[in-house]
Design an enzyme around this catalytic site. Structure first.
Site, mmCIF file in Angstrom:
data_model
loop_
_atom_site.group_PDB
_atom_site.id
_atom_site.type_symbol
_atom_site.label_atom_id
_atom_site.label_comp_id
_atom_site.label_asym_id
_atom_site.label_seq_id
_atom_site.Cartn_x
_atom_site.Cartn_y
_atom_site.Cartn_z
ATOM 1 N N HIS A 563 4.005 5.481 1.088
ATOM 2 C CA HIS A 563 4.577 4.151 1.337
ATOM 3 C C HIS A 563 6.081 4.160 1.045
ATOM 4 O O HIS A 563 6.613 3.227 0.446
ATOM 5 C CB HIS A 563 3.884 3.097 0.459
ATOM 6 C CG HIS A 563 2.437 2.894 0.799
ATOM 7 N ND1 HIS A 563 1.563 2.215 -0.009
ATOM 8 C CD2 HIS A 563 1.719 3.275 1.879
ATOM 9 C CE1 HIS A 563 0.361 2.192 0.555
ATOM 10 N NE2 HIS A 563 0.435 2.836 1.703
HETATM 11 C C1 LIG Z 1 -0.833 9.591 5.746
HETATM 12 C C2 LIG Z 1 -0.345 8.177 5.690
HETATM 13 C C3 LIG Z 1 -1.239 7.165 5.349
HETATM 14 C C4 LIG Z 1 -0.790 5.855 5.306
HETATM 15 N N1 LIG Z 1 -1.709 4.859 5.135
HETATM 16 C C5 LIG Z 1 -1.322 3.584 5.323
HETATM 17 C C6 LIG Z 1 -2.279 2.537 5.389
HETATM 18 O O1 LIG Z 1 -3.490 2.749 5.311
HETATM 19 N N2 LIG Z 1 -1.824 1.275 5.578
HETATM 20 C C7 LIG Z 1 -0.500 0.989 5.681
HETATM 21 O O2 LIG Z 1 -0.160 -0.188 5.797
HETATM 22 N N3 LIG Z 1 0.421 1.957 5.618
HETATM 23 C C8 LIG Z 1 0.043 3.244 5.494
HETATM 24 N N4 LIG Z 1 0.972 4.235 5.525
HETATM 25 C C9 LIG Z 1 2.406 3.871 5.596
HETATM 26 C C10 LIG Z 1 2.844 3.330 6.956
HETATM 27 O O3 LIG Z 1 2.141 3.969 7.993
HETATM 28 C C11 LIG Z 1 4.362 3.515 7.109
HETATM 29 O O4 LIG Z 1 5.016 2.822 6.073
HETATM 30 C C12 LIG Z 1 4.895 2.970 8.431
HETATM 31 O O5 LIG Z 1 4.190 3.539 9.496
HETATM 32 C C13 LIG Z 1 6.389 3.279 8.563
HETATM 33 O O6 LIG Z 1 6.853 2.806 9.792
HETATM 34 P P1 LIG Z 1 8.286 3.212 10.351
HETATM 35 O O7 LIG Z 1 8.435 2.530 11.652
HETATM 36 O O8 LIG Z 1 9.304 2.986 9.315
HETATM 37 O O9 LIG Z 1 8.245 4.804 10.545
HETATM 38 P P2 LIG Z 1 7.261 5.715 11.396
HETATM 39 O O10 LIG Z 1 6.060 4.960 11.807
HETATM 40 O O11 LIG Z 1 7.060 6.957 10.614
HETATM 41 O O12 LIG Z 1 8.076 6.015 12.730
HETATM 42 C C14 LIG Z 1 9.206 6.830 12.851
HETATM 43 C C15 LIG Z 1 9.161 7.456 14.239
HETATM 44 O O13 LIG Z 1 10.440 7.947 14.592
HETATM 45 C C16 LIG Z 1 10.314 9.242 15.154
HETATM 46 N N5 LIG Z 1 11.589 9.926 14.919
HETATM 47 C C17 LIG Z 1 12.134 10.201 13.716
HETATM 48 N N6 LIG Z 1 13.340 10.787 13.875
HETATM 49 C C18 LIG Z 1 13.568 10.872 15.197
HETATM 50 C C19 LIG Z 1 14.642 11.393 15.970
HETATM 51 N N7 LIG Z 1 15.735 11.903 15.394
HETATM 52 N N8 LIG Z 1 14.538 11.354 17.325
HETATM 53 C C20 LIG Z 1 13.449 10.802 17.919
HETATM 54 N N9 LIG Z 1 12.395 10.301 17.218
HETATM 55 C C21 LIG Z 1 12.454 10.327 15.873
HETATM 56 C C22 LIG Z 1 9.138 9.833 14.398
HETATM 57 O O14 LIG Z 1 8.584 10.939 15.067
HETATM 58 C C23 LIG Z 1 8.201 8.637 14.312
HETATM 59 O O15 LIG Z 1 7.394 8.525 15.448
HETATM 60 C C24 LIG Z 1 0.574 5.559 5.560
HETATM 61 C C25 LIG Z 1 1.467 6.572 5.900
HETATM 62 C C26 LIG Z 1 1.018 7.868 5.995
HETATM 63 C C27 LIG Z 1 1.994 8.933 6.413
#
Ligand SMILES: Cc1cc2nc3c(=O)[nH]c(=O)nc-3n(C[C@H](O)[C@H](O)[C@H](O)COP(=O)(O)OP(=O)(O)OC[C@H]3O[C@@H](n4cnc5c(N)ncnc54)[C@H](O)[C@@H]3O)c2cc1C
Length: 629
Positions: A563
């Site tokens: 998280h």
């Molecule tokens: C194993 C795991 C279990 C979890 N379980 C839960 C749960 O049960 N419930 C919950 O609420 N949360 C959970 N979380 C946390 C939650 O999923 C994350 O906090 C949330 O998805 C983050 O969203 P985000 O948009 O910030 O990043 P992300 O969803 O990680 O998205 C970032 C995206 O950007 C892409 N990217 C990065 N850099 C580049 C670049 N330079 N060029 C092009 N693309 C790029 C990545 O590939 C990715 O697709 C979990 C996380 C993990 C990893």
């Protein structure tokens, strides 16, 4: 006639033969019957349409093409932004994702763990300080989704909004738009709540949205007797059972419930399935997968005018008329900002990157929910499942998406609690993992060194293991993301700094001590529950149980709940914040960050729902700025 699946060796070799039995006697087969049943299984699988989507990278975009908006990262937040901005038909939107299409394993809840350390994970590893986490075999890995949908395609699917208090602290930090009232509007906008039985409750009916794209429901469970017993046990230690943690008001010592999840009839709901699939055929949205953005292009006036991106080994540049939106997540977003010349001046210069905007906060304020396992042993639960039944659960899943494959955990009870009755928000969260005797528990906790792992599983030969997972929800410790080099392919250094602030150790110990009271509640007493001392050589000198033992245990055993937030902190002051209230990067024009990294403080719960809410609210901020009122 009965069919029986039998493991060939005592203790479970995994070699299963199918026997056809009548009148209690079983005979081996000629092979015809297994073939017939295998065909039936294939038929089931085919009728469920488990067919992966096609690669989007075929959408060729000519070098130097210009867009109104370019979004970097199709994760929890970025996919929302791509959908919402491309609703405006005269806006031309480009979405660039470093990962690929989601594989079938992202759809089947139980299989989410198999995605770690595959091509759908970034394979990040944190830097160990050599003092803490000594029970871990290797430096702690951080799993992050590298796929359409980002981490929402690879996470444990639990849907928790957080507590009003969390968002009020964001407002108090100088971000006036993020009031509890406003964020709840955007949670609702995202949600399509589908648990019809629960909707009969007025509180739940009034809490959730029902017309948004994101299905929120309850796991399709056929194994919930045990969950109910676990929930009842919490009530004996003052943690009251409620219908829904998002709808109930936090009070007293805490509450617990069956968790809500992002699941659509037993299948994962990610932001890919909820937002991108629906928008991907829009003429004004182009999605390119396997596209790694290496730089944001900034002119001398610090205005973003495009991005540099590698697609299949070829460098491209795409230009932007209005804004670049970075949604790369908590590690990649600060990395990309720094590679582009936005970040702490001294650090950038030390990596031979010229500093265009000196923003000391980039990469700073990193924090996470740590977890520590609390192993409770007890007799096998009454509703013990044998291997054969679990096999039939696979068939059940193919047939109607029920059974254990439709869950991410064997029990979907979650609890939130605090030390004092007067708290308006929770300090701790807890889940329960259950491993029947002689189970595969080793695979689930293989992050620990062999002797520690053996000590945890040593009673599992004839006892079940009920592992309580404890999260510290509001840690004081802060870490940092640094660049390793100026090469975008070199992973940044992740200094997670868990327990860097000593208060986090005692707080976690206090949380453990609350959970240990469970062994004296009726259900756990009935299974003769006990919490064994775990043999960690450095902790053996301490009396068990004692605060000193637990402090030592916590220091050695903590890991990550995934998280992570905070590395592009939102706030008014460019001395410590990276984006302002409207998510615009301080000192730069035409550049926003919209993802979990903007959270000044982590919320009281899982972070996917808040990341999606940030995507919704950020999109409306953009629309409000550019569209006529
Ligand atoms: C194993 C795991 C279990 C979890 N379980 C839960 C749960 O049960 N419930 C919950 O609420 N949360 C959970 N979380 C946390 C939650 O999923 C994350 O906090 C949330 O998805 C983050 O969203 P985000 O948009 O910030 O990043 P992300 O969803 O990680 O998205 C970032 C995206 O950007 C892409 N990217 C990065 N850099 C580049 C670049 N330079 N060029 C092009 N693309 C790029 C990545 O590939 C990715 O697709 C979990 C996380 C993990 C990893």
């Amino acid at each position: 006639m009965r069919l029986k699946l039998v493991d060939l060796q005592d203790g479970g070799s995994g070699v299963i033969v199918l026997l056809v039995c009548s009148d209690g006697a079983c005979a081996t087969t000629t092979g015809a019957a297994p073939q017939l049943f295998a065909s039936a299984l294939n038929f089931f699988a085919a009728t469920q349409c488990f067919v992966p989507d096609k690669d989007h990278s075929f959408k060729k975009v000519p070098d130097l093409e210009t867009f109104d908006f370019i979004i970097v990262g199709a994760g929890s937040a970025g996919s929302v932004v791509a959908n919402r901005l491309s609703e405006v038909s005269h806006w031309n939107v480009l979405l660039l994702e470093a990962g690929a299409e989601p594989p079938i394993e992202t759809e089947i809840p139980w299989l989410y763990r198999t995605l770690a350390r595959t091509r759908y994970d970034w394979h990040y590893v944190t830097k160990n300080d050599g003092v803490k986490q000594k029970a871990l075999k290797n430096p702690l890995a951080w799993i992050r989704g590298k796929v359409l949908g980002g981490s929402s395609s690879t996470n444990a699917m639990i849907y928790v909004r957080g507590n009003d208090h969390d968002f009020q602290t964001w407002v108090n930090e100088g971000n006036p738009s993020w009031t509890p009232e406003n964020v709840n509007y955007y949670f609702k906008k995202a949600e399509n709540f589908q648990d019809l039985k629960l909707l009969r409750d007025t509180g739940i009916f009034n809490t959730y949205g029902r017309e948004g794209p994101l299905v929120v429901n309850t796991f399709n469970s056929t194994v919930r007797k045990l969950t109910k017993k676990i929930l009842k046990s919490y009530s004996y230690i003052g943690i009251e059972e409620v219908l829904d943690v998002n709808a109930a008001e936090f009070h007293g010592k805490g509450f617990c419930a069956i968790s809500r999840v992002t699941a659509r009839s037993g299948v994962r709901e990610s932001t890919y399935t909820a937002y991108l699939k629906k928008a991907k055929n829009r003429r004004n949205l182009k999605i390119i997968t396997n596209a790694f953005v290496t730089k944001i292009l900034l002119n001398v006036d610090a205005k973003a005018y495009g991005v540099e991106v590698e697609i299949n080994g070829k460098r491209n540049r795409f230009l932007v008329k209005r804004e670049v939106i970075v949604s790369g997540g908590v590690v990649n977003t600060p990395q990309l900002l720094m590679l582009s010349g936005i970040g702490p001046r001294e650090h950038l210069l030390s990596k031979n990157i010229s500093c265009i905007v000196d923003l000391p906060g980039v990469g700073n304020n990193l924090h996470d929910h740590l977890y520590v396992p609390v192993p409770i042993y007890g007799d096998e639960p009454e509703e013990e499942e044998n291997k054969a039944e679990l096999m039939f659960d696979v068939v059940k899943y193919l047939y109607n998406k029920t059974g254990y494959l439709a869950h991410t955990f064997l029990t979907d009870a979650i609890a939130f609690f605090s030390r004092s009755k007067d708290m308006a928000y929770p300090e701790f969260q807890s889940y329960t993992g259950i491993f029947l005797k002689n189970s595969t528990v080793r695979q689930f906790i293989d992050i620990y060194k062999d002797d520690v792992l053996e000590s945890i599983v040593r009673y599992n030969a004839d006892k079940s293991l009920y592992v309580k997972i404890l999260n510290l929800l509001h840690p004081y410790s802060r870490g940092r993301i640094y660049l390793n080099t100026s090469n975008p392919y070199d992973y940044p250094i992740i200094h997670a700094n868990y327990l860097g602030d000593d208060r986090d150790i005692q707080d976690t110990v206090d949380g453990i001590k609350i959970l240990t009271k469970l062994v004296n509640t009726p259900y756990f007493k009935s299974i003769k529950a006990f919490i064994p001392r775990i043999h960690i050589s450095e902790c053996n000198e301490y009396k068990y149980p004692s605060d000193l033992y637990w402090r030592c245990y916590v220091t050695h055993m903590i890991a990550s709940m995934s998280h992570q937030v905070g590395t592009s902190k939102m706030g008014p002051n460019p001395e410590d914040a990276v984006v302002n209230n409207f998510l615009k990067v301080h000192g730069v024009t035409g550049l926003r960050v919209i993802d979990a990294s903007i959270m000044p403080f982590v919320t009281s719960g899982n972070t996917n729902a808040p990341a999606i809410m940030i995507g919704e609210m950020g999109s409306d901020m953009i629309k409000n700025e550019y569209l006529p009122k």
